[in-house]
Write a protein that holds these residues in place. Structure first.
Motif, PDB file in Angstrom:
ATOM      1  N   ARG A  67       0.852  -1.170   0.000  1.00  0.00           N
ATOM      2  CA  ARG A  67       0.000   0.000   0.000  1.00  0.00           C
ATOM      3  C   ARG A  67       0.900   1.236   0.000  1.00  0.00           C
ATOM      4  O   ARG A  67       1.899   1.284   0.730  1.00  0.00           O
ATOM      5  CB  ARG A  67      -0.855  -0.021   1.266  1.00  0.00           C
ATOM      6  CG  ARG A  67      -1.896   1.043   1.349  1.00  0.00           C
ATOM      7  CD  ARG A  67      -2.533   0.990   2.743  1.00  0.00           C
ATOM      8  NE  ARG A  67      -2.854   2.336   3.188  1.00  0.00           N
ATOM      9  CZ  ARG A  67      -4.020   2.922   2.942  1.00  0.00           C
ATOM     10  NH1 ARG A  67      -4.968   2.280   2.298  1.00  0.00           N
ATOM     11  NH2 ARG A  67      -4.244   4.153   3.348  1.00  0.00           N
ATOM     12  N   SER A 107      -3.095  10.515  -3.061  1.00  0.00           N
ATOM     13  CA  SER A 107      -3.571   9.185  -3.443  1.00  0.00           C
ATOM     14  C   SER A 107      -3.215   8.164  -2.390  1.00  0.00           C
ATOM     15  O   SER A 107      -2.260   8.331  -1.631  1.00  0.00           O
ATOM     16  CB  SER A 107      -2.953   8.739  -4.781  1.00  0.00           C
ATOM     17  OG  SER A 107      -1.600   8.334  -4.606  1.00  0.00           O
ATOM     18  N   GLN A 135      -2.733   3.944  -2.829  1.00  0.00           N
ATOM     19  CA  GLN A 135      -2.670   2.955  -3.898  1.00  0.00           C
ATOM     20  C   GLN A 135      -2.301   1.592  -3.326  1.00  0.00           C
ATOM     21  O   GLN A 135      -1.557   1.488  -2.354  1.00  0.00           O
ATOM     22  CB  GLN A 135      -1.609   3.350  -4.937  1.00  0.00           C
ATOM     23  CG  GLN A 135      -1.849   4.723  -5.571  1.00  0.00           C
ATOM     24  CD  GLN A 135      -0.767   5.087  -6.572  1.00  0.00           C
ATOM     25  OE1 GLN A 135      -0.483   4.326  -7.503  1.00  0.00           O
ATOM     26  NE2 GLN A 135      -0.146   6.242  -6.395  1.00  0.00           N
ATOM     27  N   HIS A 140      -3.511  -3.159  -9.462  1.00  0.00           N
ATOM     28  CA  HIS A 140      -3.192  -1.771  -9.112  1.00  0.00           C
ATOM     29  C   HIS A 140      -4.510  -1.040  -8.920  1.00  0.00           C
ATOM     30  O   HIS A 140      -5.288  -0.897  -9.859  1.00  0.00           O
ATOM     31  CB  HIS A 140      -2.357  -1.112 -10.220  1.00  0.00           C
ATOM     32  CG  HIS A 140      -1.802   0.235  -9.841  1.00  0.00           C
ATOM     33  ND1 HIS A 140      -0.963   0.950 -10.671  1.00  0.00           N
ATOM     34  CD2 HIS A 140      -1.952   1.006  -8.731  1.00  0.00           C
ATOM     35  CE1 HIS A 140      -0.623   2.089 -10.083  1.00  0.00           C
ATOM     36  NE2 HIS A 140      -1.222   2.153  -8.907  1.00  0.00           N
ATOM     37  N   THR A 141      -4.762  -0.639  -7.699  1.00  0.00           N
ATOM     38  CA  THR A 141      -5.977   0.142  -7.434  1.00  0.00           C
ATOM     39  C   THR A 141      -5.572   1.454  -6.788  1.00  0.00           C
ATOM     40  O   THR A 141      -4.536   1.543  -6.122  1.00  0.00           O
ATOM     41  CB  THR A 141      -6.944  -0.616  -6.505  1.00  0.00           C
ATOM     42  OG1 THR A 141      -6.319  -0.800  -5.241  1.00  0.00           O
ATOM     43  CG2 THR A 141      -7.330  -1.959  -7.097  1.00  0.00           C
ATOM     44  N   SER A 142      -6.389   2.463  -7.009  1.00  0.00           N
ATOM     45  CA  SER A 142      -6.028   3.773  -6.473  1.00  0.00           C
ATOM     46  C   SER A 142      -7.263   4.500  -5.975  1.00  0.00           C
ATOM     47  O   SER A 142      -8.371   4.287  -6.469  1.00  0.00           O
ATOM     48  CB  SER A 142      -5.358   4.622  -7.557  1.00  0.00           C
ATOM     49  OG  SER A 142      -6.289   4.953  -8.565  1.00  0.00           O
ATOM     50  N   ILE A 159      -4.060   7.345 -12.488  1.00  0.00           N
ATOM     51  CA  ILE A 159      -3.036   6.791 -11.603  1.00  0.00           C
ATOM     52  C   ILE A 159      -2.606   5.385 -12.024  1.00  0.00           C
ATOM     53  O   ILE A 159      -1.440   5.027 -11.906  1.00  0.00           O
ATOM     54  CB  ILE A 159      -3.537   6.834 -10.145  1.00  0.00           C
ATOM     55  CG1 ILE A 159      -3.720   8.299  -9.716  1.00  0.00           C
ATOM     56  CG2 ILE A 159      -2.564   6.118  -9.214  1.00  0.00           C
ATOM     57  CD1 ILE A 159      -4.352   8.492  -8.363  1.00  0.00           C
ATOM     58  N   THR A 160      -3.536   4.607 -12.549  1.00  0.00           N
ATOM     59  CA  THR A 160      -3.165   3.233 -12.911  1.00  0.00           C
ATOM     60  C   THR A 160      -2.813   3.098 -14.400  1.00  0.00           C
ATOM     61  O   THR A 160      -2.646   1.992 -14.904  1.00  0.00           O
ATOM     62  CB  THR A 160      -4.310   2.245 -12.582  1.00  0.00           C
ATOM     63  OG1 THR A 160      -5.419   2.547 -13.425  1.00  0.00           O
ATOM     64  CG2 THR A 160      -4.743   2.348 -11.136  1.00  0.00           C
ATOM     65  N   GLN A 175      -9.778   2.648 -10.405  1.00  0.00           N
ATOM     66  CA  GLN A 175      -9.504   3.989  -9.894  1.00  0.00           C
ATOM     67  C   GLN A 175     -10.768   4.497  -9.205  1.00  0.00           C
ATOM     68  O   GLN A 175     -11.830   4.517  -9.817  1.00  0.00           O
ATOM     69  CB  GLN A 175      -9.096   4.927 -11.020  1.00  0.00           C
ATOM     70  CG  GLN A 175      -7.854   4.440 -11.760  1.00  0.00           C
ATOM     71  CD  GLN A 175      -7.195   5.499 -12.611  1.00  0.00           C
ATOM     72  OE1 GLN A 175      -5.989   5.552 -12.706  1.00  0.00           O
ATOM     73  NE2 GLN A 175      -7.996   6.358 -13.218  1.00  0.00           N
ATOM     74  N   GLY A 179       1.386   7.234 -10.037  1.00  0.00           N
ATOM     75  CA  GLY A 179       1.077   5.826 -10.297  1.00  0.00           C
ATOM     76  C   GLY A 179       2.330   5.018 -10.537  1.00  0.00           C
ATOM     77  O   GLY A 179       2.465   3.884 -10.058  1.00  0.00           O
TER      78      GLY A 179
END
Ligand code: MOS
Length: 744
Positions: free
Chosen positions: A180, A286, A288, A305-307, A321-322, A338, A359
């Motif tokens: 994270r 952010s 992430q 990848h999550t944001s 971001i991703t 996202q 990202g």
């Protein structure tokens, strides 16, 4: 095309006048009756203004007026943002300034003081007393982040992607990391704070402003002030840094124009440095998650990848971001999301490589951590996962040279001298670390129109409303036109920075140079054809019968015979020839959609960083940098290197120092000054070795790919990865300040 100038490190055409201070910026224009304006900013995050006490302000000598929602002439409300009308993307916030008693963020401009001097205006603004009825506000990103809502993709941005079952693959993976990350809000700090000089003459308006989008700003002002677009002239020959902060219309612009109309005087409004923090959006913070699964050989089996980011309740947009995670690694299972929360804070806005810059910090840190887990060289790990095609949609890359940039970078940096054991390299009290990360930024084009004129004396004039945000915009187009027409660079003049010129692209998305180049090339080709037609129609021309002459030496020549443009025009009795080129919005959009289905195109690079970390205090110094980039064809070696270097410097700020601190109770930015918000200074920046492959992208005009933003991508991770190598510590929260590296 003869290549006499394209690719060369040509000096900027405006270099001399900028150096001696003759370049006139928006705040340098004097009018005999010029008045000055200053903003009053709200001091609560949300609520209603119940009273404005301006008596003290009005007694300050030189004060002309104090404009508030109680007495200001109304602007029309901002139109709704729609993708069908791209100019609405220029709307920074939906708040109709001075037309409402409502407060939507702490720092929102709520009054304007106009005075005979800037000092009087600012002093009087400090005396305006406002009382409020406060309402509950939601301003704490960290607290609200769990309530974020996943976003849908749209025509401009991809907010999600799924391929296979990434969570299951992660659970089944032989080796995995699941990390994270957090990155803070960032504020714009261009050298030139946003400044507008507005002059009304009846219902005609002239605006001097350093903007990244003259056309969109003009359209927006026309809508807000109810005058035809043709009545407005934007003059923007120089922009003292943009980075996305001058791509949208913010309060300062609108209120300068409003104040000029209300007082009947030309008005200059230069935001204070703090004013930029309060009245212009910045980068979203952010959180992430990046999780990677791999087999023992380092082949990725899962990429997640999550944001979460934030907008304001009154404006702002998704930052991608991703985005880089869609294109960098070949994995059978990919999951990207996202999400957004809306807060009672100023809208976010673009800031150099919005999304990608933070990202890539998370993605490329996680890839590095996976390399540690595998006991594998981080470059080798990347090469093992280099895709043949765009991993999610399967599109072909127009151009993919990550293997090459890493190979060249490793050589220039001396990567082989790195002892991979953490903490193993030392220089006295300094722990030395080396890290790498991938840079990636998609390539874009926008519609642009230009005219190119050949004059009887052999001079060439290129006209396009380009924005000079510090990149050498005119210089690059002059090089291109000079080569395409075969004339000396000295004979080319490029007119930019004036909305009366043919409409240019906005200076954003790293797209300005390529967008204009495409039109300049087309116009120059048309001109050559017209010149040849003229010559062939005239009996005495040595070009009679010529079918495919080359442009060189100021004219057209085939088989050793030919003549100069000046001779062609003189014989034909013409004083000039002109050609226009450019695509309209509809054709442009159609072409873009078609191309996007077919190709993935981007600029990329390899960032190599060496840090020294003080073993006692945790202080991090960046001591060496090598950046090797694939940006297609290099138009100007000098300006391109400067752009990339500037991006890396900004990335060093992102990695180590930059952080907008928002008070969790009041939503007030508490470090709104360059004394408290730290950007890298010379002492923080080592020599930066920038190298470009110079390999043309086959689908772009002249093969060039935009260069403005790719330089900052990957930088945060390269620093974090070097710190990891130096200390054994993985810092997942930017900026990497020394407290995060103190011994436990
Ligand atoms: Mo930019 S961040 O597209 O100016």
């Amino acid at each position: 095309m003869s290549e006499k100038y394209v690719g060369r490190p040509v000096d900027r055409l405006d270099g001399a006048i900028k150096t001696v201070g003759e370049a006139r910026y928006a705040g340098d224009h004097r009018y005999p009756d010029l008045a000055h304006a200053a903003l009053v900013h709200a001091t609560i995050p949300r609520g209603r203004i119940t009273a404005v006490e301006d008596a003290a302000a009005r007694t300050v000598p030189g004060v002309i007026d104090v404009l508030t929602h109680e007495n200001a002439p109304a602007m029309k409300p901002p139109p709704k943002v729609t993708l069908l009308n791209l100019s609405t993307l220029a709307i920074g916030t939906s708040v109709n300034h001075l037309a409402t008693d409502e407060v939507h963020w702490n720092g929102q401009p709520i009054a304007v003081v106009v005075a005979e001097s800037q000092e009087a205006a600012r002093h009087a603004a400090s005396l305006v007393r406002v009382t409020y009825e406060e309402k509950p506000a939601v301003v704490d990103f960290a607290a609200e982040e769990p309530n974020a809502v996943p976003q849908k993709s749209n025509a401009l941005q991809s907010a999600r992607a799924d391929k296979g079952d990434a969570e299951k693959a992660l659970a089944d993976a032989e080796v995995s990391v699941d990390l994270r990350f957090t990155t803070p809000q960032h504020s714009h700090n261009a050298l030139e704070p946003h400044t507008t000089t507005a002059v009304w003459d009846g219902d005609r308006l002239t605006v001097h402003e350093g903007t990244q989008s003259m056309a969109w700003t003009r359209r927006h002002l026309a809508q807000r002030f109810g005058v035809p677009e043709r009545n407005i002239r934007m003059l923007s020959p120089f922009v003292g840094g943009g980075f996305g902060g001058k791509g949208q219309v913010w309060a300062g612009t609108l209120l300068a124009v409003l104040a000029a109309r209300a007082t009947g005087r030309p008005v200059r409004l230069a935001l204070t440095r703090a004013g930029v923090y309060h009245a212009v959006g910045g980068r979203t913070p952010s959180t992430q998650r990046v999780a990677l699964g791999a087999d023992r050989d380092g082949r990725l089996t899962a990429l997640i990848h999550t944001s979460v980011a934030r907008t304001g309740r009154v404006g702002g947009h998704l930052e991608q971001i991703t985005a880089a995670s869609r294109h960098l690694y070949d994995s059978p299972n990919i999951h990207l999301r996202q999400s957004l929360v809306q807060l009672d804070l100023i809208a976010n806005t673009s800031m150099r490589a919005p999304g990608e810059s933070i990202g890539t910090f998370a993605l490329e840190s996680a890839v590095d951590e996976l390399a540690w887990e595998l006991g594998m060289d981080p470059i080798e790990l990347r090469m093992r996962n280099e895709p043949e095609r765009d991993p999610i949609e399967g599109r072909r890359f127009t151009h993919r040279m990550l293997r090459e940039v890493y190979a060249v970078g490793a050589e220039r940096f001396g990567w082989s001298e790195r002892d991979p054991r953490p903490g193993s390299m030392r220089d006295g009290k300094w722990l030395v670390g080396m890290g790498v990360a991938t840079a990636y930024h998609p390539s874009l084009q926008m519609p642009a129109s230009v005219t190119v004129r050949l004059d009887a004396d052999g001079g060439v004039v290129v006209r396009c409303a380009l924005h000079e945000i510090g990149v050498g915009a005119a210089t690059a187009q002059a090089q291109i036109a000079a080569d395409e027409l075969g004339v000396p660079l000295e004979s080319v003049r490029v007119e930019i920075g004036d909305s009366d010129l043919p409409e240019g692209p906005m200076a954003g998305g790293s797209a300005q140079t390529a967008s204009a180049a495409s039109a300049v090339l087309e116009a120059c080709r048309k001109l050559r054809r017209s010149a040849l037609d003229l010559a062939r129609r005239s009996a005495g021309s040595p070009l009679r019968g010529a079918t495919d002459p080359r442009a060189r030496d100021g004219g057209l020549y085939q088989d050793g015979r030919g003549e100069t443009y000046a001779e062609i025009l003189a014989r034909a009795g013409r004083d000039h020839l002109e050609a226009r080129a450019g695509v309209g919005m509809l054709r442009f959009l159609a072409r873009t959609v078609r191309e996007q289905r077919r190709w993935m195109k981007a600029a990329s690079g390899a960032q190599f960083c060496e840090v020294r970390v003080d073993q006692d205090t945790g202080e991090v110094r960046v001591s060496r940098w090598v950046g090797v980039f694939d940006i297609g064809r290099v138009i100007n070696e000098k300006t391109v290197a400067s752009q990339l270097r500037g991006g890396i410097v900004m990335g060093i700020g992102l990695a180590l120092t930059e952080e907008t601190l928002v008070d969790r109770r009041t939503g007030r930015v508490v470090n709104a000054s360059l004394a408290d918000y730290h950007v890298p200074v010379h002492a923080d920046v080592p020599r930066i070795d920038v190298h470009c492959l110079d390999d043309p992208d086959p689908t772009m005009p002249l093969g060039l790919v935009g260069v403005g933003e790719v330089g900052i991508t990957g930088v945060g991770a390269a620093v974090a990865n070097a710190v990891r190598h130096a200390t054994g510590r993985r810092v997942q929260d930017l900026p990497i300040t020394l407290d995060k590296l103190l011994p436990h």
